[in-house]
Design an enzyme around this catalytic site. Structure first.
Site, PDB file in Angstrom:
ATOM      1  N   GLN A 146      38.968  49.246  44.269  1.00  0.00           N
ATOM      2  CA  GLN A 146      39.730  47.572  43.426  1.00  0.00           C
ATOM      3  C   GLN A 146      41.405  47.428  43.933  1.00  0.00           C
ATOM      4  OE1 GLN A 146      40.575  48.871  38.657  1.00  0.00           O
ATOM      5  NE2 GLN A 146      38.475  47.310  39.079  1.00  0.00           N
ATOM      6  N   TYR A 162      44.518  41.833  33.086  1.00  0.00           N
ATOM      7  CA  TYR A 162      45.582  41.626  33.972  1.00  0.00           C
ATOM      8  C   TYR A 162      45.937  40.174  34.915  1.00  0.00           C
ATOM      9  CZ  TYR A 162      44.029  46.823  32.976  1.00  0.00           C
ATOM     10  OH  TYR A 162      44.125  48.606  32.985  1.00  0.00           O
ATOM     11  N   ARG A 211      30.982  56.101  32.529  1.00  0.00           N
ATOM     12  CA  ARG A 211      31.264  57.428  32.120  1.00  0.00           C
ATOM     13  C   ARG A 211      29.903  58.048  31.879  1.00  0.00           C
ATOM     14  NH1 ARG A 211      32.011  54.291  26.798  1.00  0.00           N
ATOM     15  NH2 ARG A 211      30.680  52.924  27.706  1.00  0.00           N
TER      16      ARG A 211
END
Length: 398
Positions: free
Chosen positions: A98, A168, A344
């Site tokens: 990424q 972002y 997670r």
């Protein structure tokens, strides 16, 4: 379409199954350099049976960083990243990188100067006011993304994920909440999407038509006045037309709705304890519940919005949003999502894909306490309530 454990091709990349470990910021790159804990973290995911693991949050330039432990992508990082991709490949998995730029969420102490963004904005988290980007700034950022894509390929990654979501830089341009410009980069969606389109075009020019480029995009920002699902569908159409190989579907905005992308508990006290800055600790304890709104968790929480995108585009889609069970994975694939993300759940137990496939369990033992996000500031992301001790290669730092 096969089930979650069937092979799938994403462009020229063939994956052993459909389970992807999405990017979750590791906090394991002191000084911006890849580390052995970072390698061990992703090797454990690969050994546990996921088809692809995503190294997170690599900054395309020094000015785009928000953490001192965030990977800075440059020639000096290549040897360490090559060791990481070699280790992942030895376990039979693919590796994705990424790449992104934090924009007005960059930390001036790390980035070395005033943050850059679409418009002037106060970032309370870093106590800084951004400078609106001029044309040279934008062209430099576009070139930095293209260079980052080429470096990712050189380091042995099988795919690259330009980060167009989560508030972002590119997401800030897409969002009407942060983009208040009146030039060709702001206003109607066609202008606000210009940076995303130009970045993808530049990366395609650098990488050629076949290398997998998988932008991460928001389904919605998660608050009134931000990017909504109708515009998100149009963004997806434009990126498909510009040659995206696939799309990773997410949501949330770090400076306004940071837990919209995760859902579940807001671990304010754990986050406060992890802060080195005493003012940040105090601020979180006093105002954390206001600054970090809670959102209820349910498995597959992005699925209702993602269906809108699935109905409008033909390229492969990676569904994110709290997937944690075999039934959840099977349901997502049955609805036409070629890839399914487990974040997670794989921090809790990196071996979960193999255990699910073998029928040893039906679901992750992860509960959405979200204490793992506080650990990003305490030496590296990790589950504070880890899964079975027999999980192969589960590292202490991830």
């Amino acid at each position: 379409m096969g089930g979650p454990f069937s092979p799938v091709a994403i462009g020229p990349l063939r994956l052993r199954n459909r389970i992807v470990k999405p990017a979750t910021f590791e906090g394991m790159c002191p000084g911006g350099a890849p580390s052995e804990p970072l390698l061990a973290h992703h090797r454990a995911v690969a050994a546990g049976g996921a088809a692809m693991t995503t190294v997170a949050y690599a900054s395309v330039s020094p000015e785009g960083r928000s953490y001192a432990t965030q990977l800075l992508l440059g020639p000096g990082a290549l040897p360490g990243l090559r060791r990481l991709t070699d280790a992942v490949h030895r376990e039979g998995a693919a590796a994705c990188l990424q790449v992104g730029h934090c924009g007005d969420f960059a930390d001036p102490r790390v980035a070395g100067g005033r943050p850059l963004g679409p418009s002037r904005r106060l970032d309370l988290y870093h106590r800084a006011v951004s400078r609106p980007m001029g044309e040279p700034d934008l062209q430099r950022a576009i070139a930095d993304f293209a260079r980052a894509g080429a470096l990712a390929r050189e380091a042995g990654f099988d795919a690259v994920e330009p980060h167009f979501g989560h508030g972002y830089l590119v997401s800030q341009f897409l969002s009407p909440w942060t983009n208040r410009r009146r030039d060709r980069w702001g206003g109607p969606l066609g202008n606000r999407a210009r940076l995303a389109v130009e970045v993808l075009r530049a990366m395609r020019a650098a990488l050629g038509p076949e290398f997998p480029v998988v932008p991460k995009v928001n389904l919605e920002d998660g608050f009134p006045g931000g990017l909504g699902i109708d515009e998100a569908v149009e963004v997806a159409r434009r990126l498909e037309a510009e040659g995206a190989t696939a799309l990773a579907l997410s949501g949330g905005f770090v400076s306004r709705a940071p837990l919209y992308m995760l859902r579940g508990e807001v671990p304010v006290e754990a986050m406060a304890r992890a802060q080195a800055d005493p003012w940040a600790r105090l601020g979180l304890r006093l105002f954390g519940r206001l600054a970090v709104p809670a959102h209820p968790f349910e498995e597959g929480f992005f699925l209702p919005l993602a269906r809108r995108v699935r109905a409008e585009v033909g390229l492969p889609l990676l569904l994110l949003g709290g997937l944690r069970s075999r039934a959840g994975l099977e349901g997502a694939v049955a609805e036409g999502f070629e890839l399914v993300g487990m974040g997670r759940a794989l921090l809790h137990d990196p071996a979960l894909p193999r255990r699910l496939e073998r029928g040893e369990t039906d679901a992750s033992g992860c509960v959405p306490c979200n204490e793992c996000i506080a650990e990003m500031d305490r030496g590296g992301v990790r589950c504070t309530r880890p899964g079975p001790p027999e999980a192969p290669g589960a590292p202490s730092t991830g």
